[in-house]
Scaffold this motif. Structure first.
Motif, PDB file in Angstrom:
ATOM      1  N   VAL A 116       2.209   3.924  -9.061  1.00 22.65           N
ATOM      2  CA  VAL A 116       2.198   3.060  -7.878  1.00 22.65           C
ATOM      3  C   VAL A 116       3.640   2.715  -7.535  1.00 22.65           C
ATOM      4  O   VAL A 116       4.382   2.209  -8.388  1.00 22.65           O
ATOM      5  N   GLU A 117       4.024   3.025  -6.321  1.00 21.04           N
ATOM      6  CA  GLU A 117       5.365   2.693  -5.839  1.00 21.04           C
ATOM      7  C   GLU A 117       5.254   1.883  -4.562  1.00 21.04           C
ATOM      8  O   GLU A 117       4.448   2.184  -3.695  1.00 21.04           O
ATOM      9  N   ARG A 118       6.066   0.857  -4.454  1.00 21.00           N
ATOM     10  CA  ARG A 118       6.033  -0.020  -3.290  1.00 21.00           C
ATOM     11  C   ARG A 118       7.341   0.082  -2.527  1.00 21.00           C
ATOM     12  O   ARG A 118       8.419   0.220  -3.128  1.00 21.00           O
ATOM     13  N   GLY A 119       7.265  -0.005  -1.242  1.00 20.12           N
ATOM     14  CA  GLY A 119       8.441   0.008  -0.390  1.00 20.12           C
ATOM     15  C   GLY A 119       8.101  -0.601   0.955  1.00 20.12           C
ATOM     16  O   GLY A 119       6.992  -1.117   1.163  1.00 20.12           O
ATOM     17  N   GLU A 120       9.026  -0.557   1.866  1.00 17.88           N
ATOM     18  CA  GLU A 120       8.803  -1.111   3.191  1.00 17.88           C
ATOM     19  C   GLU A 120       9.214  -0.098   4.243  1.00 17.88           C
ATOM     20  O   GLU A 120      10.180   0.644   4.062  1.00 17.88           O
ATOM     21  N   GLU A 137       4.145  -2.619   4.684  1.00 23.65           N
ATOM     22  CA  GLU A 137       4.461  -2.377   3.275  1.00 23.65           C
ATOM     23  C   GLU A 137       3.865  -1.039   2.887  1.00 23.65           C
ATOM     24  O   GLU A 137       2.679  -0.789   3.092  1.00 23.65           O
ATOM     25  N   ILE A 177       2.621   1.529   0.190  1.00 28.67           N
ATOM     26  CA  ILE A 177       2.123   1.598  -1.193  1.00 28.67           C
ATOM     27  C   ILE A 177       1.854   3.060  -1.484  1.00 28.67           C
ATOM     28  O   ILE A 177       0.905   3.655  -0.940  1.00 28.67           O
ATOM     29  N   GLU A 190      -2.784  -3.896  -8.963  1.00 29.44           N
ATOM     30  CA  GLU A 190      -1.714  -3.572  -8.030  1.00 29.44           C
ATOM     31  C   GLU A 190      -2.052  -3.997  -6.608  1.00 29.44           C
ATOM     32  O   GLU A 190      -1.170  -4.363  -5.833  1.00 29.44           O
ATOM     33  N   LEU A 191      -3.327  -3.935  -6.243  1.00 32.12           N
ATOM     34  CA  LEU A 191      -3.735  -4.263  -4.885  1.00 32.12           C
ATOM     35  C   LEU A 191      -4.271  -5.686  -4.759  1.00 32.12           C
ATOM     36  O   LEU A 191      -4.921  -6.021  -3.771  1.00 32.12           O
ATOM     37  N   PRO A 193      -1.180  -7.611   1.678  1.00 28.15           N
ATOM     38  CA  PRO A 193      -0.117  -7.851   2.662  1.00 28.15           C
ATOM     39  C   PRO A 193      -0.697  -7.867   4.071  1.00 28.15           C
ATOM     40  O   PRO A 193      -1.812  -7.384   4.307  1.00 28.15           O
ATOM     41  N   ALA A 197      -0.385  -2.759   5.795  1.00 33.00           N
ATOM     42  CA  ALA A 197      -0.075  -1.876   4.677  1.00 33.00           C
ATOM     43  C   ALA A 197      -0.270  -0.430   5.098  1.00 33.00           C
ATOM     44  O   ALA A 197      -1.162  -0.102   5.893  1.00 33.00           O
ATOM     45  N   ILE A 214      -0.801   3.068   3.046  1.00 36.59           N
ATOM     46  CA  ILE A 214      -1.070   3.646   1.729  1.00 36.59           C
ATOM     47  C   ILE A 214      -0.832   5.138   1.801  1.00 36.59           C
ATOM     48  O   ILE A 214      -1.470   5.853   2.578  1.00 36.59           O
TER      49      ILE A 214
END
Length: 373
Positions: free
Chosen positions: A8-12, A17, A19, A36-37, A41, A44, A46
């Motif tokens: 799982v990687e998060r960014g903007e 957001e 995911i 993770e979820l 937000p 999002a 995904i």
């Protein structure tokens, strides 16, 4: 971050957001995906490009995440999903339960009137159902009278054994104890006035006119109404009644008529046994407590107690039998396809049968008082 095979990687990306999910999105990693979820937000995106496998549990977790985001006023978009993943997500979305908002119930006098009206209509519908099954029984009885070959005599004998013969011990014991209690309590009260001899009249009239047949009917209602409901309800759950109709057999003739007819035959006999045992218990206690010998008890019984008391008591038996049988058969046919429904209808049948028997006895008492019996 890596979570037991699920990456799982998060960014903007602008206001959204991102995911990024990669690896196996399966039931083995469901707890990790939920963690993770957990935070929804506002918006999002995904990314499913790196997902190698997705099953129903993973699709359900994503669909639930969508619902949380939508409830917060946001939206979820997907990127890089395969055709199979999109199809699975679409199927799971359609299967997700939708919470229905119940309309606000009115308060005050409107709510009271609505509740009262619904209960009255429900009671009227229930009474109409009982009358319908009474009509079905009468129609089935006339049918077997016209076509005796359709009558199931073996079934009638078996139900007479269950309803009548097997109930004799409990009915006899109950009536004997009632006679004992009446004699003891009557002796205690009448002794204060020097009128102990009138305990014979008290016992005879109470047992022969009211208590003998009423308590017998209550016991039979507890035993038989529940047995009828359980037996017919179990057959309905196993679709045996539908199978009967498929084979051209009438459930009324096969199930209802032998059961209710057995009650019609056996309840007067049980009432007579209860009367005899009640008098025997009363005579025994009168002999022990007051010194009234059996011969004196018999003399007072014959001289002071009219035979109309016996007739009044036994006339009620067929009516009580029909009430108990119809209630039990009707409740059995209302059973649905689950065990909870069977238990609920069995309890309801017992309560309804006992209540109906008591109401009918009260109506009989008023009627006989008006006609002078």
């Amino acid at each position: 971050m890596g979570t037991q095979g699920l990456q799982v990687e998060r960014g903007e990306s602008g206001p959204e957001e991102v995911i990024g999910l990669s690896g196996a999105l399966t039931v083995q990693h469901l707890a990790a995906l939920h963690a993770e979820l957990e935070v929804a937000p506002p918006h999002a995106l995904i990314d499913l490009t790196g997902v190698t496998r997705i099953d129903t549990a993973g699709a359900w977790a994503l669909a639930e995440f969508e619902q949380r985001v939508s409830a917060a006023g946001g939206a979820v978009q997907y990127r890089g999903a395969t055709e199979g993943a999109e199809l699975l997500l679409s199927t799971v979305r359609r299967a997700m339960p939708i919470a229905e908002e119940l309309p606000a119930r009115p308060g005050g006098i409107h709510a009271l009137l609505e509740t009262t009206g619904r209960r009255v209509m429900g009671a009227a519908g229930f009474l109409g159902g009982l009358l319908e099954y009474l009509g079905l029984f009468l129609a089935g009885l006339f049918r077997v009278m016209r076509h005796p070959r359709e009558f199931r005599f073996t079934s009638l004998v078996a139900h007479c054994d269950d309803v009548g013969l097997k109930a004799v011990p409990i009915v006899s014991l109950m009536a004997f104890l009632i006679g004992v209690v009446l004699a003891f309590q009557g002796a205690t009260q009448l002794r204060q006035f020097g009128a102990e001899v009138f305990v014979v009249d008290l016992i005879a009239i109470s047992v022969l006119r009211e208590l003998g047949i009423l308590l017998t009917a209550i016991i039979v209602a507890g035993r038989t109404a529940s047995a009828f409901t359980a037996a017919i309800g179990s057959m309905k759950m196993r679709q045996e009644i539908d199978a009967m109709r498929t084979l051209g057999l009438d459930p009324v003739t096969v199930l209802f008529v032998p059961r209710i007819l057995a009650l019609l035959l056996m309840l007067p006999i049980l009432g007579l046994i209860a009367d005899l045992m009640g008098l025997f218990g009363g005579a025994l206690m009168s002999w022990i407590e007051l010194g009234i010998s059996p011969s004196m008890f018999r003399t007072r019984l014959v001289a002071d107690v009219d035979v109309s008391n016996v007739i009044v008591g036994l006339v009620k038996a067929p009516v009580f039998a029909v009430i108990i049988g119809v209630v039990g058969c009707h409740a059995g046919m209302q059973v649905k396809g689950d065990a909870e429904s069977l238990g609920r209808m069995t309890s309801s049948a017992v309560v309804t049968a006992i209540f109906a028997v008591i109401v009918a006895d009260a109506l009989f008492s008023i009627f006989f008082a008006e006609v002078g019996l």
